[in-house]
Design a protein around this motif. Structure first.
Motif, PDB file in Angstrom:
ATOM      1  N   LEU A  13     -46.573   5.617-113.895  1.00  0.00           N
ATOM      2  CA  LEU A  13     -46.734   6.884-113.188  1.00  0.00           C
ATOM      3  C   LEU A  13     -47.914   6.850-112.235  1.00  0.00           C
ATOM      4  N   ILE A  14     -48.983   6.157-112.627  1.00  0.00           N
ATOM      5  CA  ILE A  14     -50.192   6.045-111.814  1.00  0.00           C
ATOM      6  C   ILE A  14     -50.554   4.573-111.748  1.00  0.00           C
ATOM      7  N   SER A  15     -50.653   4.048-110.542  1.00  0.00           N
ATOM      8  CA  SER A  15     -50.963   2.623-110.396  1.00  0.00           C
ATOM      9  C   SER A  15     -52.399   2.357-110.831  1.00  0.00           C
ATOM     10  N   GLU A  16     -52.679   1.090-111.139  1.00  0.00           N
ATOM     11  CA  GLU A  16     -54.038   0.709-111.520  1.00  0.00           C
ATOM     12  C   GLU A  16     -55.014   1.016-110.385  1.00  0.00           C
ATOM     13  N   GLU A  17     -54.598   0.767-109.160  1.00  0.00           N
ATOM     14  CA  GLU A  17     -55.453   1.046-107.997  1.00  0.00           C
ATOM     15  C   GLU A  17     -55.781   2.543-107.893  1.00  0.00           C
ATOM     16  N   GLU A  18     -54.780   3.408-108.088  1.00  0.00           N
ATOM     17  CA  GLU A  18     -55.015   4.861-108.053  1.00  0.00           C
ATOM     18  C   GLU A  18     -55.948   5.293-109.171  1.00  0.00           C
ATOM     19  N   LEU A  19     -55.758   4.731-110.351  1.00  0.00           N
ATOM     20  CA  LEU A  19     -56.596   5.082-111.495  1.00  0.00           C
ATOM     21  C   LEU A  19     -58.038   4.651-111.254  1.00  0.00           C
ATOM     22  N   GLN A  20     -58.240   3.440-110.754  1.00  0.00           N
ATOM     23  CA  GLN A  20     -59.594   2.965-110.475  1.00  0.00           C
ATOM     24  C   GLN A  20     -60.267   3.801-109.389  1.00  0.00           C
ATOM     25  N   GLN A  21     -59.513   4.216-108.381  1.00  0.00           N
ATOM     26  CA  GLN A  21     -60.061   5.078-107.331  1.00  0.00           C
ATOM     27  C   GLN A  21     -60.513   6.412-107.920  1.00  0.00           C
ATOM     28  N   ARG A  22     -59.719   6.987-108.788  1.00  0.00           N
ATOM     29  CA  ARG A  22     -60.081   8.266-109.413  1.00  0.00           C
ATOM     30  C   ARG A  22     -61.296   8.103-110.331  1.00  0.00           C
ATOM     31  N   LEU A  23     -61.378   6.986-111.047  1.00  0.00           N
ATOM     32  CA  LEU A  23     -62.544   6.724-111.887  1.00  0.00           C
ATOM     33  C   LEU A  23     -63.809   6.624-111.037  1.00  0.00           C
ATOM     34  N   ARG A  24     -63.713   5.970-109.873  1.00  0.00           N
ATOM     35  CA  ARG A  24     -64.872   5.891-108.969  1.00  0.00           C
ATOM     36  C   ARG A  24     -65.299   7.285-108.530  1.00  0.00           C
ATOM     37  N   MET A  25     -64.329   8.127-108.173  1.00  0.00           N
ATOM     38  CA  MET A  25     -64.625   9.491-107.740  1.00  0.00           C
ATOM     39  C   MET A  25     -65.277  10.296-108.865  1.00  0.00           C
ATOM     40  N   LEU A  26     -64.735  10.191-110.080  1.00  0.00           N
ATOM     41  CA  LEU A  26     -65.310  10.900-111.225  1.00  0.00           C
ATOM     42  C   LEU A  26     -66.721  10.410-111.516  1.00  0.00           C
ATOM     43  N   GLY A  27     -66.919   9.094-111.442  1.00  0.00           N
ATOM     44  CA  GLY A  27     -68.243   8.534-111.661  1.00  0.00           C
ATOM     45  C   GLY A  27     -69.252   9.056-110.651  1.00  0.00           C
TER      46      GLY A  27
END
Length: 79
Positions: A13-27
């Motif tokens: 549902l969510i690619s690894e790239e999308e997930l890592q981008q969101r983690l960067r934003m949250l961080g």
């Protein structure tokens, strides 16, 4: 994707790239909002470990990390 997931008819549902981008934003957001404060991050075991590790890598502050284990009461499967 592993053949186990393919045979179970599971799709991403969510690619690894999308997930890592969101983690960067949250961080970045956490870094900004907690600048100058003590930050304690608590994860609920067992499913959070990898996600939480990825998240705290993107937080540019000193971080205290801890974990809690939870379980259902008695023989119930819901709490």
């Amino acid at each position: 994707m592993s053949s186990v997931f393919q045979s179970a008819n599971i799709s991403v549902l969510i690619s690894e790239e999308e997930l890592q981008q969101r983690l960067r934003m949250l961080g970045q957001q956490i870094t900004t909002e907690y600048h100058g404060k003590e930050l304690i991050v608590v994860g609920i075991l067992n499913g959070c470990f990898v996600f939480l590790a990825d998240l705290v890598r993107h937080i540019e502050l000193p971080v205290i990390t801890d974990f809690m284990g939870l379980s259902s009461y008695g023989s119930s499967t819901k709490s």
